[in-house]
Each structure stands twice: as structure tokens, then as C-alpha cells.
Design a protein around this motif. Structure first.
Motif, short mmCIF file in Angstrom:
data_model
loop_
_atom_site.label_atom_id
_atom_site.label_comp_id
_atom_site.label_asym_id
_atom_site.label_seq_id
_atom_site.Cartn_x
_atom_site.Cartn_y
_atom_site.Cartn_z
N VAL A 107 0.85 -1.20 0.00
CA VAL A 107 0.00 0.00 0.00
C VAL A 107 0.88 1.25 0.00
O VAL A 107 0.61 2.21 -0.73
CB VAL A 107 -0.95 0.00 1.22
CG1 VAL A 107 -1.78 1.27 1.21
CG2 VAL A 107 -1.86 -1.20 1.18
N THR A 108 1.95 1.24 0.80
CA THR A 108 2.82 2.43 0.79
C THR A 108 3.45 2.61 -0.59
O THR A 108 3.62 3.74 -1.06
CB THR A 108 3.94 2.33 1.84
OG1 THR A 108 4.69 1.16 1.60
CG2 THR A 108 3.39 2.33 3.24
N THR A 109 3.79 1.49 -1.26
CA THR A 109 4.33 1.60 -2.61
C THR A 109 3.33 2.28 -3.53
O THR A 109 3.67 3.20 -4.28
CB THR A 109 4.66 0.20 -3.15
OG1 THR A 109 5.59 -0.41 -2.29
CG2 THR A 109 5.22 0.28 -4.56
N LEU A 110 2.08 1.83 -3.44
CA LEU A 110 1.04 2.42 -4.28
C LEU A 110 0.89 3.91 -3.98
O LEU A 110 0.83 4.74 -4.90
CB LEU A 110 -0.28 1.69 -4.03
CG LEU A 110 -1.49 2.25 -4.80
CD1 LEU A 110 -1.31 1.99 -6.28
CD2 LEU A 110 -2.78 1.65 -4.30
N CYS A 111 0.85 4.26 -2.69
CA CYS A 111 0.68 5.66 -2.32
C CYS A 111 1.83 6.50 -2.86
O CYS A 111 1.62 7.60 -3.39
CB CYS A 111 0.62 5.81 -0.81
SG CYS A 111 -0.87 5.12 -0.11
N SER A 112 3.06 5.99 -2.71
CA SER A 112 4.19 6.79 -3.17
C SER A 112 4.13 6.94 -4.69
O SER A 112 4.41 8.01 -5.22
CB SER A 112 5.51 6.15 -2.75
OG SER A 112 5.68 4.94 -3.41
#
Lengths: 287, 625, 150
Positions: free
Chosen positions: B191-196
Motif C-alpha cells: 500500500v505504501t508503494t502504491l501511495c508513493s
């Protein structure tokens, strides 16, 4: 006994920069004699300081003075920490903060020579700080990071480290071939160019404190159980190192800033590396 | 549910709900109120969690998997949906690499989940002090950045999306830190990858898209390493719990999960050779950079490393490689930062360097070094957020992020200049928090004498690039001579920057309590704490650092001197220019040309690839031997 | 003599400026620093920076180009300061008197304390001028204090 120690330490903190001032006078005298001149009296640096203090102040911005005062106080704090037997690494970084204050003081005066001087001083920091840092860590590796815990044997264990301190001192004493930041013929004493009168005196005394700290590192290399022999030996060693830098000053011409950085980061760092490697191989050190 | 559990759930759920609200409501006024409300809850909840944990004398707070078991299937669905989303994204931006990696991830993910029956890790949520530190950073610093963004992004056309993703980012970061189950960790990691990815590409320009794609590619590849690491960990250690990785007795291929997770951490923390995504991410709006660099994203990598550090300590075969990767990242980034004139790129390299130091600390793996790493992580995020937000505020007036354009900013923007000055001073100089950790690192690195050479050159380079910048800011003609007026500064910026300034300086003064209450309980779980404190001084076995005296001294020096000194107008003279009167225009030296910088980057990336390859090869070699 | 005056006497820092000289006097000024004359024994140092100088050694007639520079340098030298005009040209303009591009002597632009005759001026004369100038410090300082009081 406690009280006497404190008084003694306070005396050293006051006397050490004065000794450096006297050393600067001796330096000028010896340099003059080497050039077949008579030279100024040995106490000349004190005359200069006295005269500077009596001149009318002149400056470009208020920040200059703030940083001059900060440089003095940080260098004094570093020396105090060193004399009080504190942590060498902290003392090193506090002294480094003093040097940075010099740079910021140079930048805060919007003047061409001062700006160049500040940039060059940063390069000088890039050149000598790593070596000084390694010297401090090498001393710590061999004995202790607390000055009060450092005993003898450094000179035998770390001769090349002492050798690496000499080019560091050449830069700090603003001597050829590495007087790059303050090159007086090209950029009129660089970072100091916009300082005059009493403010220049503050900067000069700050430099004495800084040199007192670095010469303090030199004196760590000699130690003896007898306090008199120890003190005499330390002084003699400091003077010998000063004498070597004077000779280097008189037989060399200024090199470029690139050469300075490269020399320090190869030869200076290399000397410490070789010394540590030798200690590691013969397994004598604490590594 | 106990108070602690409730707070933990709040920390994760509130930002996610806030993100949903922002997406649904879409009005500017509602967004502002939602973000402020969520930030307030986050700050209160994280501090509440700290207070709760303090009241239980920092016992590890565990939330059993039985309570959360109903969430298992939901997690699978989200995980699969996420992996599918990555495949779709890869397809739409026509990147075969991303499609391939995302597909592999999907397959591995499903495999891992069906294999482990998604109920092995117990407890699923584990909060110790390391997690607490990360939660405090994410919640407090992240909230400040989100509030700052309210002003910075006020003219943006896609505000609902921006703030929804930002809040989701904070929530997922908290989630990743809270969870102990590797399956969940992988999920939040994604999820953090997607957000970044969404935030870096937010502006939609060609450059931003490219940077976003690169970030996605590299961090997805890192996720692959993490998933494989999790699978192997399950196979070798029989556990799915991050905190139950055996502390000792690992050898041969059993080291592989550690190595793979370290590589995953390198991608997230932008260590060599994976640093390029973080540098590219500088095209994003400033609050995004601040989020990536200080509050979220990059911290996750070093968090994982620190989490695994007790195991790495015993894994003598790989710890020296981890240390070298960190050391190389530190040295290379410090030297390369000197060649940059763009403030955000300088800061980006500096982040790589500081995270390199933390990585190095994990690699040196003495208790002293790990303590230093935790302290550095804590203080770095505050100072770095301050730096980024100041650069953003400066950019709004100057229209540029270039260091050379900041000349004389001291006169026109004293507040922002003071913020940058305090940011730099707290990063570089004693006696502030980051210095305290550098001091500990210096003495810890003597366990590994090769590293002191990297450190020496690196520290000096840091001084050069930061103070060249400060020099430009200070280099001003006094206001009374030019008649320049101060640029007005928005109250929002004043409050956010002010809060971070107070935080950076105040927490440095409180380093004793910080070490005792935040760092010590984590270190004490595995080692005896090597750093002592009596709230005023720090001690180690080999030295002592009188923090408070020096902080007092620094305060007296700078505040006192600037209050004391008031030169009269008659003392002010012209600058010396050999007698000429001329307008002085300077341009700093950046030492290396473009070509040398490219060579330098290539060289350091090459070194990084070599080290990482060696890191992955060593478990195999040990198995064969 | 107070300590302050003594220190001032013992540490005259020099700034040398050429306002259009034929370099004859400049060579003699430089000769001051050589082993033969060695003014450093009086504490004199060539600083090349007016802000840190006490004594301005000016050589040559003041050309119109140089006028502003000379005035700038004079203003940038903090009080108390001395100006020594070295050689005939600096003192009066000598052969360049009434020349279209020359102002004449240094005293047409800034106040001069000591004039040194000679073409070129002898180093011995320069040392003499320096000593004479230094003996004028007390007067100078009193004047400076008086001006400040006013």
C-alpha cells in the motif's frame, strides 16, 4: 586536591592560547631568521592584538560579529573540554563547529573576497577534518576516548598518525603549501578580509584556542609518569612539530585547492590507515 | 479491547476513514476540516499510545491473532486486489518490467497465503518501543506535513485525490509498523508503494510520471524480495512473525531470509544501488518529498532493518555487507550532494546518507551502534521534515529551489531562513540529537575500523554541502542599505515550521528522557543498553557527552550574541573590492561537472550492485561450504 | 606612554596602493620587506587590505581614474590611520603637475600625514617617515577622540 586540579585546569585553559600566541611570535622570529632578517619581537602577536582592540570597529553586518564571538566560544569550549579530560570526539566536533562559525562569518559579509575565502575554507575543512577525525579515532582506538584516560605509548604505537597531524597543522597555521583559504596575495586573507579592528582580534584569539586544541592533540603523544618530565616533553614535542611546519612553510610555495584536498585525502588519510593496518597486523593494538 | 489496542486500531483506521471521506466529499472546505481532524486524532492517539505504554512501563503490547482473525480473508482480498491494480498500472504505463514483477508478486502472495493458512503469526499486532517511535514519527511529523500541504496544495486541481492518498499513506505506514505478521507487513508495504507511486506522479508531467514509474518498479522489486524472504522465513524458521526470527544459530541458507529482507529494506530506504527512485521523486510537490523522506516510506526500510538487527547481530556472515552498503551509501551520497545546486536534491542525497548511517549501524551490530541508529532515525525525521517544508515555503516566494537563488534570503525571509538554519544546525552540529547519534556512531564504528575512513570523509562532506547552502542564505546586503522588504509568510507555514523547529531543538534538549523512555526499552529487549543518561549527560563505556551544558552554551552563544550586538550605523562600511564599488554577484562552486557526477553515480551504483549481489550470494556459498 | 599607545606604536600594519606610479617607488616600498631593511622588526606587516591596515603607503600621482578608488580605500581604513605619500609624484604630482589626466598629489584627494621626497624615495627615508608617522599617533588619536566628542 580537587580544587587545586580545577585551578590548574583553568590556568591551562587560559595559558594554552597565550602559549600559542607566543608560539606565533617565535614562529615569526624563526621564519625571519631563516630568511636572514631580524624579525619582529617574540611578543609581537600580543602587540598586534592590543592594537587591534584599540582600533575603531568597522563591519558589514551584525551576523559577522555573532559568528566571530561564536567561533571564539566554541573553540574555547573545545579546549576546555579537552583540558578537563572530556570526550575527545565531542571536543573535536565542538572545535569543528568553531571552524564552521568562521565560514559562516565569512559568508555573512557580502563581499567577493570574503565569499571566495568562505568557499575555500570549506574546502580546507573538507581536507583536514577527515584526517583530524581519524587521528582522534586512532587515539581512541589505541587507548581511550576520554582524555583523562589516555596514558603513554602513543608515540610508539602511532608514529604515522602524529606525522599525519603535521599537514593538518600546516593548514590550520595558514602556512604554505596549504594556506589556500587565507592566501594573502590572491584573496587578502580570505575569510578574515571583512573583519577589522576588535573583531579581527576576536577571530585571531579564536584561532589561538583552536590551535591550542590541536597542539593539545600533539602533546597527547608524549606521556611520562613524572609530571615535570611529562610537561617538558609535551612542550618539546609541540615545539618540534611547530618547527617542522615552519620549515615546510619556508621551503614550499602554495598549491591549488584541488591539490590540497587530494593530498590530505590520500596521503593524510593513508598515513593513518597504514598505521592502523600495521598495528592490526602485528596485533599489538587494541583493535 | 484495552485502551492500547483501541489506540492502535485508531492510528490505522482513522486516516483510512479520513481518506475515504475526502474522496467522497471532495469540497475544499470539507477536505481542510477532515485533514485537520484526522491529524489531531493521529497526534493525540500516538501520544496517548506513548502515555499508555509508559503506564505499563513499556511492556510489549500484543494484540492476538484470534481477535483479528476475521480480517484474514479481507486482507487476502485487499492483497489480491492490490497486486491486480499493480498489474493494471503496469499495463497502462506499458512497462513490461512492472507487469512481470507485479504478476510474480501476485502469484507469490497467493502462494504464501495459501501455504501459511493465514493464521500462523501470533500475535498479529505487536507494539514495542521501536514501533512506538515510528508511530510517533509518522503520526506527529506526518500530520504536520499534511497540514502544511493544505496551504501548499491550495491551488491544486486534484486536491481530493492528493489528500486521500496522503492520509492513506499515513494510515498504511502506521499499519505496516504495527503489524507483526509478515503477510500483513507485505500488504501494507504494497500500500505504501502504491501511495508513493500516486503521490510522486501527482503533477502528471512527463518527468513526474517517469519518476513515479521508477519508484514503483524499484519498490515492487523490493516487495518481491520481501515476499520471498517471508516464504523462506516461514520455511526455515517455521514462523510468520517478524519478531520471532531466531536471534542466533542461523547459518547457510537459513540466512537467506535475512539477506532478502535486508535487500527489500534497501529498496525502500533508497540505499545503493536503489537510490535513484528517491532522487527522481524530487519532482513531486514538496510535501510529498517531506512525507517520503521523513515521515513515511524510507523509514519503513530502516525500521525493518532495525527490527531484524538482533538477528543480524549474530549473522556475522552478512552483517559486514550490510554495514558496507550503508557506509558506501553514506560516503557516496555525501560526496554527490556537494555537486548539486538544487536544494531538494541536496536533501535527497542527505537522506540517502543518513539512512546509510542507520543501515551501517545495523551492520556494525554492536548494541552501541544499534542504539545510535534508533536515535538517528528519530531525530533525522524531524530535522529533515523541517528542511523540506522550509524549502517549500522558500520556493513559494522565490519560485525556485536552487541554492544559488536563495542568496540573501536572510533579509527577505528571516523566518524561513531561520528554519533552514536550525534544520542544518540540528542535522550537523553538536549538541543536537542527530549529533549525539553521530558521536555514538563514531565510537561504535571503531569496532569495524574500515568504516571510520568512510565516516571521516562523509562527515566533512556534509559540512561542505550544508554550509555552502547556509552561506548563500546569509550572504546578504543588510536591509537598511537596500531597502528590501520582507516577504509575507502564510500563518500556516509559520505554525508548521515553528512546531518543527521547537520540536527539533526541544527534543534535543530532552535527549536524556528520549533515550530512557523511547530507545532504552527496545534495546533492553535484546541487549543491555550501552548508553547511560542522567537526563543532562549521555555516557557510553568509552566517553561522555555533556549534552545539556553544550546546548545551554549554544543557546547562549547564538541567542545571546545576536541580542547583545547592535553596531551603530557609522560602523557599517562598504565591502572591500580593491577600492572598486560594484555589485557583487556570486556563483558557488560545485566541484564536479555533469559528466563526473554521472560517472560517480554509476560507480557508486556499481559498488552497490556488487555488494548486494554478494549479500545474496553469501548464504548460498555458506550452504555449499 | 600608555600600554595602548605602545602597542599601537609597535604594530603598524601597512597597506600599499599605487595610484599611477612609474613603479620606481613601488620597488622601494617592496625593498622595505627585504632582509636589508626588514620593517617587520618594527612590527610592520603588508596586509594588502585597508580594513586591517593602519598605515596607507600611497605611491604615484593620483590619476583621475584612481581618485575614487583611493578615496574608497581611505574610507575603508578604520581610525586611527596614517597616510604616507611616498615619493615626489605622490607628494606634489611632480612632473605630472597639471597633466590632463592627473589630479596631482595625494593630498588633493585625501589628507596626508607624512610626505616622503625623492624620485624614487629611498627605503631609509620611508622608514624614517614611518617612525615620524608613528610618533604622530598620540596627536592623531586625540584629534579622533575630540571629533567623536563633538
Amino acid at each position: 586536591m580537587e580544587v587545586i586540579t580545577y585551578i590548574l585546569q583553568l590556568l591551562i585553559i587560559i595559558l594554552a592560547p597565550l602559549a600559542v600566541g607566543l608560539g606565533a611570535g617565535i614562529d615569526r622570529k624563526i621564519t625571519a631568521r631563516m630568511q636572514n632578517r631580524l624579525g619582529p619581537p617574540v611578543v609581537q602577536p600580543f602587540y598586534d592584538i592590543g592594537k587591534l582592540l584599540a582600533k575603531r570597529p568597522m563591519l558589514l553586518s551584525r551576523l559577522q560579529v555573532v559568528f566571530a564571538g561564536a567561533a571564539l566560544l566554541f573553540h574555547a569550549a573545545a579546549l576546555a573540554l579537552f583540558v578537563a579530560g572530556g570526550d575527545l570526539i565531542v571536543a573535536f566536533f565542538v572545535s569543528g563547529t568553531g571552524s564552521i562559525c568562521l565560514v559562516m562569518g565569512a559568508f555573512s559579509a557580502r563581499s567577493p573576497y570574503s565569499y571566495i575565502g568562505g568557499q575555500r575554507e570549506l574546502l580546507a575543512i573538507l581536507a583536514y577534518e577527515p584526517v583530524l577525525f581519524l587521528v582522534v579515532l586512532a587515539i581512541g582506538l589505541e587507548t581511550s576516548f576520554l582524555v583523562s584516560g589516555i596514558g603513554g605509548g602513543l608515540l610508539i604505537a602511532l608514529p604515522l598518525v602524529l606525522l599525519a597531524l603535521i599537514p593538518v597543522l600546516v593548514i590550520l597555521l595558514e602556512k604554505s603549501p596549504f594556506d589556500v583559504p587565507t592566501a594573502h596575495q590572491e584573496i587578502m586573507s580570505g575569510p578574515y578580509v571583512e573583519y577589522s579592528g576588535p573583531y579581527l582580534a576576536i577571530m585571531e584569539v579564536a584561532r589561538w584556542f583552536q590551535l591550542a586544541f590541536v597542539f593539545g592533540l600533539v602533546t597527547l603523544f608524549f606521556w611520562s609518569a613524572d609530571p615535570v618530565v611529562s610537561a617538558g616533553g609535551k612542550l618539546a614535542l609541540a615545539f618540534a612539530v611547530l618547527f617542522v611546519t615552519i620549515i615546510i612553510d619556508n621551503i614550499t610555495a602554495r598549491l591549488t585547492r584541488g591539490r590540497m584536498v587530494r593530498f590530505m585525502l590520500t596521503v593524510g588519510v593513508g598515513l593513518v590507515a597504514i598505521n592502523l593496518l600495521v598495528l592490526f597486523v602485528i596485533g599489538q593494538g587494541a583493535i | 479491547m484495552s485502551t492500547g489496542e483501541l489506540l492502535a486500531v485508531l492510528l490505522f483506521l482513522i486516516p483510512v476513514i479520513g481518506a475515504a471521506v475526502v474522496l467522497i466529499v471532495r469540497r475544499r472546505g470539507a477536505i481542510v476540516w477532515t485533514v485537520v481532524f484526522v491529524s489531531a486524532i493521529l497526534v493525540l492517539a500516538s501520544i496517548g499510545l506513548l502515555a499508555y505504554m509508559a503506564s505499563t512501563s513499556f511492556e510489549v503490547l500484543a494484540i492476538g491473532s484470534e481477535d483479528l482473525y476475521p480480517m484474514g480473508p479481507a486482507m487476502i482480498i485487499i492483497g489480491v486486489a492490490l497486486a491486480g491494480l499493480f498489474i493494471v498500472i503496469g499495463w497502462r504505463i506499458r512497462s513490461p518490467f512492472i507487469v512481470t514483477v507485479a504478476t510474480i508478486n501476485l502469484v507469490l502472495d497467493l502462494g504464501l497465503e495459501s501455504w501459511t493458512d493465514f493464521r500462523e503469526a501470533a500475535p498479529a499486532v505487536l507494539i514495542d518501543n521501536l514501533a512506538l517511535i515510528l508511530i510517533l514519527i509518522t503520526s506527529v511529523v506526518g500530520s504536520i506535513i499534511a497540514i502544511y500541504a493544505l496551504r501548499y496544495m491550495r491551488d491544486d486541481t486534484h486536491q481530493p485525490r492528493f489528500f486521500a492518498v496522503t492520509l492513506l499513506f499515513l494510515g498504511s505506514m502506521n499499519g505496516a509498523v504495527l503489524c507483526n505478521d509478515m503477510l500483513w507487513l507485505v500488504l501494507f508495504w504494497d500500500v505504501t508503494t502504491l501511495c508513493s507511486f500516486l503521490l510522486i506522479g501527482h503533477t502528471g508531467t512527463e518527468e513526474a510520471q517517469k519518476a513515479a514509474r521508477r519508484a514503483l518498479g524499484i519498490t515492487l522489486a523490493g516487495a518481491t524480495a520481501l515476499i520471498v524472504g517471508a516464504m523462506l522465513a516461514f520455511y526455515y524458521y517455521g514462523t510468520q512473525s517478524v519478531q520471532e526470527v531466531p536471534l542466533a544459530g542461523l547459518d547457510g541458507l537459513a540466512l537467506m531470509p535475512l539477506a532478502l529482507m535486508a535487500v527489500a529494506a534497501f529498496t525502500k530506504s533508497a540505499q545503493l544501488p536503489f537510490q535513484s527512485w528517491l532522487l527522481g521523486a524530487m519532482v513531486a510537490p514538496t510535501p510529498v518529498s517531506a512525507l517520503l523522506h521523513s515521515a513515511t516510506m524510507v523509514n519503513l526500510g530502516v525500521y525493518l532493518l532495525l527490527r531484524l538487527s538482533p538477528s543480524i547481530v549474530e549473522a556475522t556472515a552478512i552483517n559486514w555487507l550490510v554495514a558496507l552498503v550503508g557506509g558506501a551509501s553514506f560516503l557516496a551520497s555525501s560526496i554527490l550532494a556537494m555537486t548539486q545546486s538544487n536544494a531538494k536534491r541536496v536533501l535527497a542525497w542527505s537522506t540517502v546518507g543518513n539512512l546509510g548511517l542507520i543501515t551501517m549501524c545495523v551492520g556494525v551490530s554492536t548494541p552501541l551502534a544499534i542504539t545510535a541508529g534508533v536515535i538517528l532515525l528519530f531525530y533525522h525525521s524531524i530535522s529533515k521534515a523541517l528542511m523540506f517544508l522550509s524549502v517549500g515555503a522558500a520556493k513559494e516566494s522565490l519560485g525556485s529551489e536552487d541554492i544559488e537563488d536563495m542568496q540573501g534570503m536572510w533579509v527577505t525571509m528571516p523566518f524561513v531562513s531561520a528554519a533552514i538554519f536550525i534544520g542544518v544546525v540540528t542535522i550537523v552540529l553538536p549538541p543536537f540529537g542527530m549529533f549525539a547519534s553521530k558521536w555514538i556512531i563514531s565510537s561504535a564504528a571503531t569496532a569495524f575500523p574500515l568504516l571510520i575512513f568512510l565516516l571521516g570523509v562523509g562527515f566533512a562532506s556534509i559540512v561542505v554541502y550544508y554550509f555552502k547552502w547556509i552561506g548563500n542564505i546569509l550572504s546578504a546586503v543588510p536591509a537598511r542599505q537596500t531597502g528590501l522588504r520582507r516577504d509575507p509568510l502564510a500563518p500556516n507555514y509559520k505554525w508548521t515550521l515553528g512546531a518543527l523547529m521547537v520540536g527539533a531543538v526541544g527534543l534535543s534538549a530532552l535527549i536524556g528522557p528520549v533515550v530512557r523512555f523511547l530507545v532504552e526499552p527496545f534495546i533492553e529487549r535484546y541487549f543491555t543498553l550501552p548508553v547511560g543518561t542522567n537526563d543532562l549527560n549521555l555516557f557510553t563505556a568509552s566517553g561522555e557527552f555533556p549534552v545539556f551544558i553544550f546546548l545551554l552554551l549554544t543557546g547562549i552563544i547564538f541567542v545571546g550574541l545576536s541580542l547583545l550586538i547592535h553596531p551603530g550605523a557609522e560602523e557599517i562600511s562598504k565591502p572591500y573590492a580593491s577600492g572598486e564599488d560594484f555589485v557583487f554577484e556570486s556563483r558557488g562552486s560545485y566541484f564536479f561537472g555533469e559528466a563526473s557526477v554521472r560517472q560517480g553515480i554509476a560507480l557508486s551504483e556499481g559498488t552497490g550492485i556488487l555488494l548486494v549481489a554478494l549479500l545474496l550470494a553469501i548464504p548460498l556459498l555458506l550452504e555449499v561450504a | 606612554m600608555t600600554l595602548e599607545e605602545k602597542m599601537r606604536m609597535r604594530s603598524p600594519w601597512i597597506m600599499h596602493f599605487d595610484t599611477g606610479s612609474c613603479n620606481g617607488c613601488d620597488l622601494e616600498v617592496w625593498a622595505l620587506l627585504t632582509p636589508r631593511y626588514d620593517v617587520e622588526r618594527f612590527g610592520a606587516v603588508n596586509r594588502a587590505n585597508p580594513k586591517q591596515a593602519d598605515v596607507l603607503l600611497v605611491t604615484g600621482p593620483v590619476t583621475k581614474r584612481c581618485e575614487d578608488r583611493l578615496r574608497n580605500l581611505y574610507e575603508q581604513t578604520p581610525e586611527p590611520k596614517l597616510v604616507i605619500a611616498c615619493g615626489d609624484c605622490a607628494s606634489t604630482g611632480a612632473p605630472f603637475h597639471n597633466c590632463y589626466n592627473v589630479n596631482g598629489g595625494v593630498d588633493k584627494v585625501i589628507p596626508v600625514d607624512v610626505y616622503v621626497p625623492g624620485c624614487a624615495c629611498r627605503p631609509e627615508a620611508l622608514i624614517d617617515a614611518l617612525v615620524l608617522g608613528l610618533s604622530m599617533w598620540r596627536e592623531k588619536v586625540q584629534k579622533m577622540v575630540g571629533e567623536e566628542g563633538r
